[in-house]
Motif scaffolding. Sequence first.
Motif, PDB file in Angstrom:
ATOM      1  N   ARG A 119       0.824  -1.204   0.000  1.00 48.63           N
ATOM      2  CA  ARG A 119       0.000   0.000   0.000  1.00 48.63           C
ATOM      3  C   ARG A 119       0.864   1.261   0.000  1.00 48.63           C
ATOM      4  O   ARG A 119       0.586   2.227  -0.704  1.00 48.63           O
ATOM      5  N   MET A 120       1.950   1.220   0.774  1.00 55.10           N
ATOM      6  CA  MET A 120       2.842   2.374   0.843  1.00 55.10           C
ATOM      7  C   MET A 120       3.424   2.671  -0.544  1.00 55.10           C
ATOM      8  O   MET A 120       3.451   3.831  -0.995  1.00 55.10           O
ATOM      9  N   LEU A 121       3.866   1.638  -1.270  1.00 55.53           N
ATOM     10  CA  LEU A 121       4.468   1.836  -2.606  1.00 55.53           C
ATOM     11  C   LEU A 121       3.426   2.377  -3.586  1.00 55.53           C
ATOM     12  O   LEU A 121       3.708   3.280  -4.378  1.00 55.53           O
ATOM     13  N   VAL A 122       2.217   1.848  -3.502  1.00 55.44           N
ATOM     14  CA  VAL A 122       1.135   2.295  -4.399  1.00 55.44           C
ATOM     15  C   VAL A 122       0.841   3.774  -4.148  1.00 55.44           C
ATOM     16  O   VAL A 122       0.781   4.591  -5.076  1.00 55.44           O
ATOM     17  N   VAL A 123       0.687   4.125  -2.849  1.00 54.93           N
ATOM     18  CA  VAL A 123       0.353   5.514  -2.503  1.00 54.93           C
ATOM     19  C   VAL A 123       1.485   6.455  -2.920  1.00 54.93           C
ATOM     20  O   VAL A 123       1.249   7.569  -3.420  1.00 54.93           O
ATOM     21  N   ALA A 124       2.741   5.999  -2.748  1.00 54.15           N
ATOM     22  CA  ALA A 124       3.890   6.853  -3.113  1.00 54.15           C
ATOM     23  C   ALA A 124       3.931   7.091  -4.621  1.00 54.15           C
ATOM     24  O   ALA A 124       4.337   8.160  -5.085  1.00 54.15           O
ATOM     25  N   ALA A 125       3.506   6.101  -5.404  1.00 54.93           N
ATOM     26  CA  ALA A 125       3.599   6.228  -6.869  1.00 54.93           C
ATOM     27  C   ALA A 125       2.458   7.063  -7.453  1.00 54.93           C
ATOM     28  O   ALA A 125       2.608   7.667  -8.531  1.00 54.93           O
ATOM     29  N   MET A 126       1.328   7.113  -6.738  1.00 58.98           N
ATOM     30  CA  MET A 126       0.117   7.735  -7.308  1.00 58.98           C
ATOM     31  C   MET A 126       0.284   9.176  -7.821  1.00 58.98           C
ATOM     32  O   MET A 126      -0.112   9.481  -8.947  1.00 58.98           O
ATOM     33  N   PRO A 127       0.897  10.097  -7.042  1.00 60.67           N
ATOM     34  CA  PRO A 127       0.966  11.479  -7.548  1.00 60.67           C
ATOM     35  C   PRO A 127       1.808  11.609  -8.824  1.00 60.67           C
ATOM     36  O   PRO A 127       1.603  12.537  -9.604  1.00 60.67           O
ATOM     37  N   PHE A 128       2.727  10.672  -9.046  1.00 63.81           N
ATOM     38  CA  PHE A 128       3.622  10.788 -10.201  1.00 63.81           C
ATOM     39  C   PHE A 128       2.912  10.443 -11.511  1.00 63.81           C
ATOM     40  O   PHE A 128       3.375  10.810 -12.584  1.00 63.81           O
ATOM     41  N   GLU A 168      -4.636   5.690 -12.786  1.00 64.99           N
ATOM     42  CA  GLU A 168      -5.139   6.179 -11.479  1.00 64.99           C
ATOM     43  C   GLU A 168      -6.176   5.222 -10.914  1.00 64.99           C
ATOM     44  O   GLU A 168      -6.183   4.946  -9.720  1.00 64.99           O
ATOM     45  N   VAL A 169      -7.039   4.683 -11.778  1.00 67.66           N
ATOM     46  CA  VAL A 169      -8.078   3.751 -11.299  1.00 67.66           C
ATOM     47  C   VAL A 169      -7.413   2.482 -10.741  1.00 67.66           C
ATOM     48  O   VAL A 169      -7.747   2.007  -9.648  1.00 67.66           O
ATOM     49  N   ILE A 170      -6.438   1.952 -11.498  1.00 71.14           N
ATOM     50  CA  ILE A 170      -5.782   0.706 -11.047  1.00 71.14           C
ATOM     51  C   ILE A 170      -5.092   0.912  -9.691  1.00 71.14           C
ATOM     52  O   ILE A 170      -5.246   0.114  -8.756  1.00 71.14           O
ATOM     53  N   PHE A 171      -4.357   2.024  -9.585  1.00 72.71           N
ATOM     54  CA  PHE A 171      -3.629   2.265  -8.332  1.00 72.71           C
ATOM     55  C   PHE A 171      -4.597   2.494  -7.169  1.00 72.71           C
ATOM     56  O   PHE A 171      -4.364   2.030  -6.062  1.00 72.71           O
ATOM     57  N   GLN A 172      -5.692   3.226  -7.450  1.00 76.70           N
ATOM     58  CA  GLN A 172      -6.657   3.475  -6.392  1.00 76.70           C
ATOM     59  C   GLN A 172      -7.282   2.165  -5.907  1.00 76.70           C
ATOM     60  O   GLN A 172      -7.448   1.931  -4.715  1.00 76.70           O
ATOM     61  N   LEU A 173      -7.555   1.294  -6.895  1.00 74.82           N
ATOM     62  CA  LEU A 173      -8.148  -0.006  -6.580  1.00 74.82           C
ATOM     63  C   LEU A 173      -7.214  -0.828  -5.683  1.00 74.82           C
ATOM     64  O   LEU A 173      -7.631  -1.424  -4.680  1.00 74.82           O
ATOM     65  N   ALA A 178       2.663  21.579  -9.520  1.00 77.14           N
ATOM     66  CA  ALA A 178       2.210  20.335  -8.869  1.00 77.14           C
ATOM     67  C   ALA A 178       3.333  19.751  -8.014  1.00 77.14           C
ATOM     68  O   ALA A 178       3.095  19.276  -6.898  1.00 77.14           O
ATOM     69  N   ALA A 179       4.590  19.802  -8.538  1.00 77.70           N
ATOM     70  CA  ALA A 179       5.721  19.247  -7.781  1.00 77.70           C
ATOM     71  C   ALA A 179       5.957  20.055  -6.514  1.00 77.70           C
ATOM     72  O   ALA A 179       6.246  19.495  -5.448  1.00 77.70           O
ATOM     73  N   GLU A 180       5.812  21.402  -6.646  1.00 79.99           N
ATOM     74  CA  GLU A 180       6.035  22.266  -5.472  1.00 79.99           C
ATOM     75  C   GLU A 180       5.016  21.946  -4.372  1.00 79.99           C
ATOM     76  O   GLU A 180       5.376  21.736  -3.225  1.00 79.99           O
ATOM     77  N   SER A 181       3.737  21.906  -4.785  1.00 74.67           N
ATOM     78  CA  SER A 181       2.744  21.630  -3.729  1.00 74.67           C
ATOM     79  C   SER A 181       2.868  20.181  -3.261  1.00 74.67           C
ATOM     80  O   SER A 181       2.665  19.880  -2.092  1.00 74.67           O
ATOM     81  N   GLY A 182       3.260  19.296  -4.205  1.00 74.28           N
ATOM     82  CA  GLY A 182       3.466  17.897  -3.818  1.00 74.28           C
ATOM     83  C   GLY A 182       4.600  17.775  -2.813  1.00 74.28           C
ATOM     84  O   GLY A 182       4.494  17.060  -1.810  1.00 74.28           O
ATOM     85  N   LEU A 183       5.683  18.528  -3.058  1.00 71.16           N
ATOM     86  CA  LEU A 183       6.831  18.467  -2.137  1.00 71.16           C
ATOM     87  C   LEU A 183       6.438  19.045  -0.776  1.00 71.16           C
ATOM     88  O   LEU A 183       6.776  18.480   0.261  1.00 71.16           O
ATOM     89  N   ASP A 184       5.694  20.174  -0.824  1.00 70.68           N
ATOM     90  CA  ASP A 184       5.234  20.772   0.439  1.00 70.68           C
ATOM     91  C   ASP A 184       4.412  19.747   1.223  1.00 70.68           C
ATOM     92  O   ASP A 184       4.611  19.546   2.420  1.00 70.68           O
ATOM     93  N   TYR A 185       3.551  19.081   0.494  1.00 75.23           N
ATOM     94  CA  TYR A 185       2.686  18.082   1.105  1.00 75.23           C
ATOM     95  C   TYR A 185       3.514  16.925   1.670  1.00 75.23           C
ATOM     96  O   TYR A 185       3.307  16.486   2.800  1.00 75.23           O
ATOM     97  N   ALA A 186       4.506  16.492   0.859  1.00 77.09           N
ATOM     98  CA  ALA A 186       5.345  15.359   1.294  1.00 77.09           C
ATOM     99  C   ALA A 186       6.195  15.741   2.499  1.00 77.09           C
ATOM    100  O   ALA A 186       6.292  14.977   3.469  1.00 77.09           O
TER     101      ALA A 186
END
Length: 587
Positions: A29-38, A71-76, A290-298
């Motif tokens: 789950r951790m790997l899936v969630v980490a890959a999703m924003p990319f 996105e659907v596959i990863f969310q699933l 997106a990367a900036e806000s993604g990095l802030d979020y991360a």
Amino acid sequence: MHKITSVIKVLFRQTAKKYPVFFVLKTVRMLVVAAMPFISLFISPLIVDEIVGDRDVNRLITLAALLIGLEVIFQLLNDLCTNYVNRYSTRIERYFDILIGRHVMELDFQLTEDKEALEQIEKARTGMSWYSGGVDGISDQFFQFVGNVIKAAGFITILAMYAPILLVVMVVYSCVNALFMYKCNKVGIEAFAKLSKVNRLFSYFGWAIVEPRYGKDIRLYDAVGMMLDSWKENTRKSNSHWKWQGDTNFPFMLASEYLSLGRSIFAYFYVALLAIRKIISVGTFAQLIAAESGLDYAIGGIVQNVTELIKRCNYAYEYVVFMDYPGALTKGTRPIEKKQHEIEFRHVSFAYPKTERKVLDDVNIKIAPGEHLSIVGLNGAGKTTFIKLLCRLYDPTEGEILVDGVDIREYDYDQYMEQFAPVFQDFKLFAFSVKENIAFTDDTADITALTDRVGLHDFVTGLDKGADTNIFKFFDEEGVEPSGGEQQKIAIARALCKDAPVVILDEPTAALDPIAEYEIYKQFNSLVGGKSAFYISHRLSSCQFCDRIAVFSDGHIAEYGTHAELEKIEGGIYAEMFEAQAKYYKD
Ligand code: ADP
């Protein structure tokens, strides 16, 4: 740091041993969630550039389908893992409840009367559930932390390639923000320490109010007012701790919000400038924002995960401390056989832990194998304490207790405990079946002979399910509430069932009149036969069938001998007590 590593080591190891799949699911789950924003980070800019540039419809549809499909596959995958992880969470929480419960039951008895140890039990319990979220809560933070680090590394790479100045600003911002979060975390830990004491009182009230044993006194002595006043006072204390935590953290939260706003404004201006100057494409503009806000979020996530991990591990560390709680007794390894023993107290003195007063003072006595000793004396003379020392619920402060000439501290503890079958004044029956209360097992062993011998024949045969009927109504509405006398007989049957070489009656009959007590002691004495026996009472009716009598007074043995010998001592304690009490049973 030591706390985090030891908590993670201990909790993860214990969980992985029992539920290894839990960690596999969390890792996936951790790997899936980490890959999703990319997915969107790489595909969206291509779509934007296609719209602004060639506008090839086929390519646009392919890119959009790829984006949505992935996105659907990863969310699933994420949902599936979460579903299975949730199934384990409660199981794991229960598993740790059991581990704590087992440790509480195996703890040296004297620690169950020790305020610090009791507080440690409460801290371990709340620390492992309420505050830390248990293994699930801690591992969530841990895996989110690893996932956020992976995400941050990806975003940093993108920013470093196209907008390095923005990256520097992000780093400075994140450091200041981390400081604020650290302060909030420290306040949280301090609040926890204060709250655990308050919560222990809450659980006492919660427990005492529903206990039928308290129920009588609460009603008859009108204790409702006192209980509610204490409850209110406790609620006030608890509220003021929570208020203090909120008030102290508020300025840090506010400063953090404004700092974040400033950083966003800078990012937009800077990246827009790069796009206007055509240093980057419109697609890359969107990607960098997106990367900036993604990095802030991360980074926010990492800070949050680290602070949460520190906080949660600090709470859960109480569990590690408790599971490693130092024993109160010295325990040896010497084997001891189940047989008749010679018992000797040699210059034994004892003061209860954290008290000064010697409850036993230089006690000396030798009891021959198979001897029946009656221990008498006024309330508070030290009779029960004498038995507690013999049963190794406490160790003497001075002197030694010898069994067959060997200091009892040298014996294997569990084997030593096998030698004794005491019935204490405050014996407790469990909310299990009559049979389980006597034999501590629900197997098919027949205890009828035993229940008949102690006079429970009518009681057991009168029950719908016989000896399999539950006692009390905690777990079974059909459960039976035995009378005081029946409870005593069950406790006595339990002692006989253990078939230990030394039996002890420590006034389990205190609520009965002297004659009824005499009858029970006499009957018990005939059931005990040739075993060693100790009979405690402050009534002398229970002494007469014993080989010897020890009269306790102010923590020492004031008189010792047979009934005939003690009766003759002019002005003796025993002679006077006997005279005073004789009127009860002369008839
Ligand atoms: P008896 O059995 O003769 O009535 P006990 O052995 O129960 O007397 O108690 C002897 C003394 O030890 C009493 O003054 C009692 O208050 C004290 N005492 C008993 N248990 C504890 C304890 N857990 N902590 C501190 N003092 C205790």
